[in-house]
Scaffold this motif. Structure first.
Motif, PDB file in Angstrom:
ATOM      1  N   ARG A 139      -2.984  -0.631  35.997  1.00  0.00           N
ATOM      2  CA  ARG A 139      -2.970  -1.982  36.347  1.00  0.00           C
ATOM      3  C   ARG A 139      -4.187  -2.613  35.765  1.00  0.00           C
ATOM      4  O   ARG A 139      -5.157  -1.673  35.874  1.00  0.00           O
ATOM      5  N   GLN A 172      -7.714  -2.571  37.411  1.00  0.00           N
ATOM      6  CA  GLN A 172      -7.734  -1.306  38.157  1.00  0.00           C
ATOM      7  C   GLN A 172      -8.118  -0.136  37.219  1.00  0.00           C
ATOM      8  O   GLN A 172      -8.136   0.207  36.302  1.00  0.00           O
ATOM      9  N   SER A 173      -8.800   0.863  38.274  1.00  0.00           N
ATOM     10  CA  SER A 173      -9.376   1.651  37.752  1.00  0.00           C
ATOM     11  C   SER A 173      -8.414   3.293  37.933  1.00  0.00           C
ATOM     12  O   SER A 173      -8.111   3.335  39.054  1.00  0.00           O
ATOM     13  N   SER A 174      -7.925   3.729  36.864  1.00  0.00           N
ATOM     14  CA  SER A 174      -7.275   4.682  37.220  1.00  0.00           C
ATOM     15  C   SER A 174      -7.567   6.225  36.352  1.00  0.00           C
ATOM     16  O   SER A 174      -8.662   6.274  35.748  1.00  0.00           O
ATOM     17  N   ILE A 204     -10.054   1.708  32.838  1.00  0.00           N
ATOM     18  CA  ILE A 204     -10.235   0.243  33.459  1.00  0.00           C
ATOM     19  C   ILE A 204      -9.421  -0.855  32.580  1.00  0.00           C
ATOM     20  O   ILE A 204      -9.969  -0.627  30.942  1.00  0.00           O
ATOM     21  N   GLU A 245      -4.195  -6.551  44.688  1.00  0.00           N
ATOM     22  CA  GLU A 245      -5.467  -7.130  44.483  1.00  0.00           C
ATOM     23  C   GLU A 245      -5.771  -8.215  44.696  1.00  0.00           C
ATOM     24  O   GLU A 245      -5.209  -9.321  44.770  1.00  0.00           O
ATOM     25  N   VAL A 266      -9.718  -9.970  37.875  1.00  0.00           N
ATOM     26  CA  VAL A 266      -9.451  -8.664  38.575  1.00  0.00           C
ATOM     27  C   VAL A 266     -10.636  -7.499  38.956  1.00  0.00           C
ATOM     28  O   VAL A 266     -10.468  -7.001  37.263  1.00  0.00           O
ATOM     29  N   ASN A 267     -11.427  -7.764  39.336  1.00  0.00           N
ATOM     30  CA  ASN A 267     -12.754  -6.942  39.358  1.00  0.00           C
ATOM     31  C   ASN A 267     -13.255  -7.365  38.460  1.00  0.00           C
ATOM     32  O   ASN A 267     -13.774  -6.576  37.343  1.00  0.00           O
TER      33      ASN A 267
END
Length: 383
Positions: free
Chosen positions: A182, A185-187, A239, A307, A365-366
């Motif tokens: 995403r 977002q961290s994966s 990310i 988010e 986002v982040n």
């Protein structure tokens, strides 16, 4: 002069006495002898040499090599290339040499072989031992064949080996994406390696290369020695900073097997679709716009994702006939499944139909910036 001497001596030995008639006939014999030699010389120069050259080149063209690789070919292990030099002609060939030119990813201790001589209608077998240092589809280079025919040296055109598949059946490998990718977002990407050999895989580590627009924690894993039957887990935190379908990149496994430094890869992470937070934007443009006065464009932003989005900004690119004292409008934060509102004030300088321009739309986002497609404001009637 030598011919004259020999013929005169012959005449005098036959005729015990000096006879001018016989001596005078000596030039005739000389001319006949010279004529025979000259005719032979002309034939040799014009036909004989060329004919022998043609025959020799036919021999050279007929000499050939057959080759075959052992299957399967394994990374880091000694494999064999078997070949046979064939002489299908009625002429012998001598001093046969063969030289293999392998690429840098293939190690060969003895790339040059002397095969001696080869009789007509016969062949001679031989082989090269080599160690491939990397896996995958590998170009194996070529070989040169040298030999002599009638003491003349010849070299055949390069014989190319083409590509072969180099496997690594002794190493189990599994790559898994633990969460959907995403935006912002961290994966986690998990890699599991198994050593199925009865020998150690020393100095083993991973070197990764991620696609542009993917933030990662590290490109290198720890180095370790894998004993027989052991496994090794490596994880990467990534990310995505781009959207859409992208190729995530690849990684290489580097290790030492015996005395050889080997590489397996590139192993691809594959293509993945980067999920973008679903954000809807609705513009409220008045039905009636007036010149020389302020007109308000309302902007509603609906965050339908899970988010938090920050710094939701709209930067205007109005036409030259639109005045706007504050060309940018921002919403600091919008929580998941919530909405936000902002507005822009514009003042058209003329009446009539007018193209307003567009709005550049972005959010974070982040702390990862997501630039969206510009929003077209369209053409409106100005009163």
């Amino acid at each position: 002069m030598l011919s004259t001497y020999l013929i005169v001596s012959l005449i005098l030995s036959i005729n015990k006495k000096f006879d001018l008639v016989y001596v005078a006939s000596a030039p005739i014999y000389i001319f006949l002898l010279y004529a025979i030699i000259y005719v032979f010389w002309i034939y040799e120069k014009k036909i004989g040499i060329e004919k022998r050259q043609v025959q020799e080149m036919q021999v050279v063209d007929s000499v050939n090599i057959e080759y075959k690789f052992t299957e399967p070919v394994e990374t880091g292990f000694t494999n064999m290339l078997y070949f046979r030099v064939n002489n299908p002609t009625d002429k012998p060939i001598e001093n046969i040499w063969i030289r293999a030119a392998f690429p840098a990813t293939v190690h060969c201790d003895k790339p040059v072989l002397n095969l001696g001589d080869l009789e007509p209608m016969s062949s001679v077998p031989s082989s090269f031992s080599f160690v491939p240092l990397s896996s995958g589809t590998v170009s194996m280079g070529y070989c040169d064949l040298y030999f002599e025919v009638n003491e003349n040296k010849h070299q055949k055109p390069p014989i190319f080996f083409g590509n072969i598949d180099v496997s690594h059946s002794y190493m189990g490998l599994n790559v898994e994406l633990l969460e959907p990718l995403r935006f912002g977002q961290s994966s986690t990407i998990s890699i599991k390696i198994e050593n199925r050999l009865n020998a150690d895989l020393a100095n083993l580590h991973l070197k990764s290369s991620f696609a542009k627009g993917v933030k990662y924690d590290t490109a290198f894993s720890d180095t370790k020695t894998m004993p027989p039957g052991s496994s090794y887990h490596v994880t990467y935190q990534v990310i995505p900073k781009v959207t859409g379908t992208i190729d995530m990149g690849h990684f290489d496994i580097l290790f030492t097997l015996g005395n050889n430094n080997c590489k397996i890869g590139p192993v691809v992470f594959g293509e993945h679709h980067i999920q973008l937070p679903k954000v809807n934007v609705k513009l409220n443009i008045p039905d009636a716009l007036y010149s020389e006065v302020g007109n308000t464009i309302g902007i509603y932003v609906d965050n339908k994702s899970d988010e938090v989005i920050n710094n939701v900004c709209f930067n205007s690119c109005f036409s030259s006939f639109i005045e706007c004292h504050n060309t940018g409008a921002c919403i600091p934060e919008i929580q998941p499944h919530s909405s936000g509102y902002t507005s822009l004030a514009i003042k058209p300088v003329n009446s009539g139909k007018m193209y307003l321009g567009n709005l550049n739309f972005s959010f974070e986002v982040n702390e990862v910036l997501c630039q969206q497609e510009p929003i077209d404001l369209g053409t409106h009637e100005i009163a």
